[in-house]
Design an enzyme around this catalytic site. Sequence first.
Site, PDB file in Angstrom:
ATOM      1  N   ALA A  21     -14.653 -11.629  43.083  1.00  0.00           N
ATOM      2  CA  ALA A  21     -14.608 -13.055  43.386  1.00  0.00           C
ATOM      3  C   ALA A  21     -15.983 -13.466  43.905  1.00  0.00           C
ATOM      4  O   ALA A  21     -16.737 -12.643  44.427  1.00  0.00           O
ATOM      5  CB  ALA A  21     -13.540 -13.328  44.426  1.00  0.00           C
ATOM      6  N   GLY A  68     -12.096  -8.641  42.322  1.00  0.00           N
ATOM      7  CA  GLY A  68     -11.366  -9.419  41.316  1.00  0.00           C
ATOM      8  C   GLY A  68     -11.591  -8.922  39.896  1.00  0.00           C
ATOM      9  O   GLY A  68     -10.746  -9.131  39.019  1.00  0.00           O
ATOM     10  N   GLU A 119      -9.256  -6.115  39.557  1.00  0.00           N
ATOM     11  CA  GLU A 119      -7.910  -6.699  39.535  1.00  0.00           C
ATOM     12  C   GLU A 119      -7.589  -7.340  38.187  1.00  0.00           C
ATOM     13  O   GLU A 119      -6.476  -7.214  37.673  1.00  0.00           O
ATOM     14  CB  GLU A 119      -7.785  -7.736  40.672  1.00  0.00           C
ATOM     15  N   GLU A 139     -13.088  -4.906  48.971  1.00  0.00           N
ATOM     16  CA  GLU A 139     -12.833  -6.053  49.848  1.00  0.00           C
ATOM     17  C   GLU A 139     -12.881  -5.719  51.327  1.00  0.00           C
ATOM     18  O   GLU A 139     -13.327  -6.528  52.143  1.00  0.00           O
ATOM     19  CB  GLU A 139     -11.465  -6.698  49.513  1.00  0.00           C
TER      20      GLU A 139
HETATM   21  N1  COA Z   1     -20.096 -12.891  44.490  1.00  0.00           N
HETATM   22  C1  COA Z   1     -21.186 -13.658  44.425  1.00  0.00           C
HETATM   23  N2  COA Z   1     -22.358 -13.235  43.931  1.00  0.00           N
HETATM   24  C2  COA Z   1     -22.428 -11.974  43.493  1.00  0.00           C
HETATM   25  C3  COA Z   1     -21.336 -11.103  43.556  1.00  0.00           C
HETATM   26  C4  COA Z   1     -20.124 -11.597  44.065  1.00  0.00           C
HETATM   27  N3  COA Z   1     -19.008 -10.860  44.127  1.00  0.00           N
HETATM   28  N4  COA Z   1     -21.716  -9.901  43.055  1.00  0.00           N
HETATM   29  C5  COA Z   1     -22.998 -10.021  42.714  1.00  0.00           C
HETATM   30  N5  COA Z   1     -23.433 -11.277  42.980  1.00  0.00           N
HETATM   31  C6  COA Z   1     -24.782 -11.827  42.750  1.00  0.00           C
HETATM   32  C7  COA Z   1     -25.775 -11.379  43.807  1.00  0.00           C
HETATM   33  O1  COA Z   1     -25.651 -12.176  44.968  1.00  0.00           O
HETATM   34  C8  COA Z   1     -27.052 -11.575  43.083  1.00  0.00           C
HETATM   35  O2  COA Z   1     -27.360 -12.956  43.064  1.00  0.00           O
HETATM   36  P1  COA Z   1     -28.884 -13.461  43.410  1.00  0.00           P
HETATM   37  O3  COA Z   1     -29.728 -12.818  42.341  1.00  0.00           O
HETATM   38  O4  COA Z   1     -28.790 -14.951  43.280  1.00  0.00           O
HETATM   39  O5  COA Z   1     -29.183 -12.946  44.775  1.00  0.00           O
HETATM   40  C9  COA Z   1     -26.720 -11.190  41.657  1.00  0.00           C
HETATM   41  O6  COA Z   1     -25.305 -11.315  41.541  1.00  0.00           O
HETATM   42  C10 COA Z   1     -27.100  -9.762  41.317  1.00  0.00           C
HETATM   43  O7  COA Z   1     -26.479  -8.909  42.257  1.00  0.00           O
HETATM   44  P2  COA Z   1     -27.274  -7.789  43.098  1.00  0.00           P
HETATM   45  O8  COA Z   1     -26.504  -7.516  44.331  1.00  0.00           O
HETATM   46  O9  COA Z   1     -28.695  -8.217  43.272  1.00  0.00           O
HETATM   47  O10 COA Z   1     -27.210  -6.565  42.084  1.00  0.00           O
HETATM   48  P3  COA Z   1     -27.244  -5.013  42.469  1.00  0.00           P
HETATM   49  O11 COA Z   1     -27.371  -4.285  41.180  1.00  0.00           O
HETATM   50  O12 COA Z   1     -28.231  -4.743  43.528  1.00  0.00           O
HETATM   51  O13 COA Z   1     -25.801  -4.703  43.103  1.00  0.00           O
HETATM   52  C11 COA Z   1     -23.392  -4.801  43.183  1.00  0.00           C
HETATM   53  C12 COA Z   1     -24.646  -4.810  42.303  1.00  0.00           C
HETATM   54  C13 COA Z   1     -22.197  -5.069  42.287  1.00  0.00           C
HETATM   55  C14 COA Z   1     -23.247  -3.419  43.857  1.00  0.00           C
HETATM   56  C15 COA Z   1     -23.518  -5.887  44.281  1.00  0.00           C
HETATM   57  O14 COA Z   1     -23.863  -7.104  43.647  1.00  0.00           O
HETATM   58  C16 COA Z   1     -22.260  -6.103  45.054  1.00  0.00           C
HETATM   59  O15 COA Z   1     -21.923  -5.298  45.927  1.00  0.00           O
HETATM   60  N6  COA Z   1     -21.523  -7.197  44.770  1.00  0.00           N
HETATM   61  C17 COA Z   1     -20.350  -7.579  45.484  1.00  0.00           C
HETATM   62  C18 COA Z   1     -19.177  -6.703  45.084  1.00  0.00           C
HETATM   63  C19 COA Z   1     -17.944  -7.093  45.889  1.00  0.00           C
HETATM   64  O16 COA Z   1     -17.864  -6.926  47.094  1.00  0.00           O
HETATM   65  N7  COA Z   1     -16.935  -7.630  45.185  1.00  0.00           N
HETATM   66  C20 COA Z   1     -15.700  -8.023  45.786  1.00  0.00           C
HETATM   67  C21 COA Z   1     -15.754  -9.455  46.166  1.00  0.00           C
HETATM   68  S1  COA Z   1     -14.216  -9.987  46.930  1.00  0.00           S
END
Ligand code: COA
Length: 259
Positions: free
Chosen positions: A65, A110, A113, A133
């Site tokens: 999400a 999500g 999910e 989460e």
């Molecule tokens: N919501 C909003 N934005 C997200 C996102 C999410 N769940 N997951 C990734 N993004 C965005 C990042 O903020 C970033 O945006 P920006 O370039 O404007 O800063 C872009 O996507 C790229 O992500 P980034 O974190 O730079 O890539 P990465 O390769 O370093 O890491 C992940 C990848 C997936 C490990 C990391 O993005 C992450 O942990 N995301 C959240 C996962 C999560 O907790 N999901 C459950 C949500 S309830």
Amino acid sequence: MPYQFITFGVADRIATITVNRPDKLNALNDATIEELGRAIDEARTRDDVAGIILTGAGRAFIAGADISELSSQSPFDARERSLRGQAVFRRFETSPKPVVAAVNGFALGGGCELAMACHIRLASEHAKFGQPEVKLGIVPGYGGTQRLPRLIGKGRAMQLLLTGEIVDAQEAVRIGLANSVHPAGELAEAARTLVVTILAQGPQAVALCIDAVDRGLELPLAEGLLVEADYFGLCASTADMREGMQAFLDKRAPGFTGR
Ligand code: COA
């Protein structure tokens, strides 16, 4: 209304729904959830669509999400958001047309999910699955606490849910979260081949199998077996059953009509 955050294409009776916010790793903001709801309804109702593939653009399937939207939600907003997403995901799960998730990269929160709400999950070698989460101080809101234990068992689900641990594609296959792992360049074709294989079967039988599994998992065994017997009987009313069996006896391929 046109789609902004997804693409929807149909080829050879297969609809491909692609979440298309690659700069945000396809994170599900509310607008994308709404579009996914419209897309699955379009796929379910269009006569030229018989099977569905869900995937993501770029290096992610869906990274969860959209945390920027979640960060300011009130308790009641959060509950409504959860219910809206759950309802959309349920439309994927209850589709009478088979839905295959081609998990091309991160399937987190999500994303995991939604993949679980699909009937079958194929993973690219780069796929990563998890429910992180708890790291954000929340519980999953789009079905993770319910579908994960149903899919992989309580103990393994608890471990993923309580630690937020992210697993790779091989581990996902090992624990039953994904069906198989494929080289990245071959994932789309593997998903297509799988759907084509399903579409060669009796379409009513396929739809009834999906429904019997979906309903049966929530029922005591005796009641689930009754659902199966009812559907077994229902199949006997179809031209496709007669065709399927006659084709076997004639040693030829069946020509199913969906009637
Ligand atoms: N919501 C909003 N934005 C997200 C996102 C999410 N769940 N997951 C990734 N993004 C965005 C990042 O903020 C970033 O945006 P920006 O370039 O404007 O800063 C872009 O996507 C790229 O992500 P980034 O974190 O730079 O890539 P990465 O390769 O370093 O890491 C992940 C990848 C997936 C490990 C990391 O993005 C992450 O942990 N995301 C959240 C996962 C999560 O907790 N999901 C459950 C949500 S309830």
